[in-house]
Design a protein around this motif. Structure first.
Motif, short mmCIF file in Angstrom:
data_model
loop_
_atom_site.label_atom_id
_atom_site.label_comp_id
_atom_site.label_asym_id
_atom_site.label_seq_id
_atom_site.Cartn_x
_atom_site.Cartn_y
_atom_site.Cartn_z
N UNK A 12 0.78 -1.23 0.00
CA UNK A 12 0.00 0.00 0.00
C UNK A 12 0.82 1.28 0.00
N UNK A 13 1.98 1.26 0.62
CA UNK A 13 2.75 2.50 0.76
C UNK A 13 3.80 2.69 -0.33
N UNK A 14 4.05 1.67 -1.10
CA UNK A 14 4.95 1.81 -2.25
C UNK A 14 4.05 1.93 -3.48
N UNK A 43 0.31 0.10 -7.89
CA UNK A 43 -0.09 0.23 -9.28
C UNK A 43 -0.08 -1.13 -9.99
N UNK A 44 0.95 -1.92 -9.72
CA UNK A 44 1.03 -3.26 -10.31
C UNK A 44 0.01 -4.22 -9.70
N UNK A 45 -0.42 -3.92 -8.48
CA UNK A 45 -1.30 -4.85 -7.76
C UNK A 45 -0.52 -5.99 -7.14
N UNK A 80 10.10 -15.77 -0.52
CA UNK A 80 8.94 -14.89 -0.58
C UNK A 80 8.06 -15.38 -1.73
N UNK A 81 6.78 -15.30 -1.52
CA UNK A 81 5.83 -15.63 -2.58
C UNK A 81 4.92 -14.44 -2.77
N UNK A 82 4.75 -14.05 -4.00
CA UNK A 82 3.88 -12.92 -4.30
C UNK A 82 3.01 -13.24 -5.51
N UNK A 83 2.10 -12.34 -5.78
CA UNK A 83 1.23 -12.52 -6.94
C UNK A 83 0.74 -11.17 -7.43
N UNK A 84 0.33 -11.18 -8.66
CA UNK A 84 -0.40 -10.05 -9.23
C UNK A 84 -1.61 -10.64 -9.94
N UNK A 85 -2.69 -9.92 -9.92
CA UNK A 85 -3.88 -10.34 -10.67
C UNK A 85 -3.79 -9.73 -12.06
#
Length: 82
Positions: free
Chosen positions: A17-19, A24-26, A37-42
């Motif tokens: 939220x703060x970056x 913007x990328x979600x 680390x595991x991340x995702x974007x929709x």
């Protein structure tokens, strides 16, 4: 190594939220530990780089890898300091 839930929640709020660019990328954190680390974007239309095949833009992939790599090294640094 597992981080405390409060630490993970704080990192998640900062990262997601703060970056502004991550927001913007979600980009979302799915899981964070000392060694992974595991991340995702929709997927959404704004991220398409090849309109014929509806593929994600390579810059989005690169930006996500860069952000997740930074998150991993930050997690490792937090572990070393504590």
């Amino acid at each position: 190594m597992q981080f405390e839930p409060e630490f993970v929640a704080g990192v998640r709020e900062l990262f997601e939220q703060r970056i502004p660019f991550n927001a913007l990328l979600g980009l979302k954190i799915e899981d964070i530990g000392g060694e992974r680390v595991h991340g995702r974007i929709d997927m959404r239309p704004e991220l398409v780089g090849h309109f014929v095949h509806n593929r994600i833009h390579g810059g989005v992939i690169s930006a996500c890898l860069d952000a997740m790599g930074k998150l991993l090294t930050s997690g490792a640094a937090a572990y070393i300091v504590s």
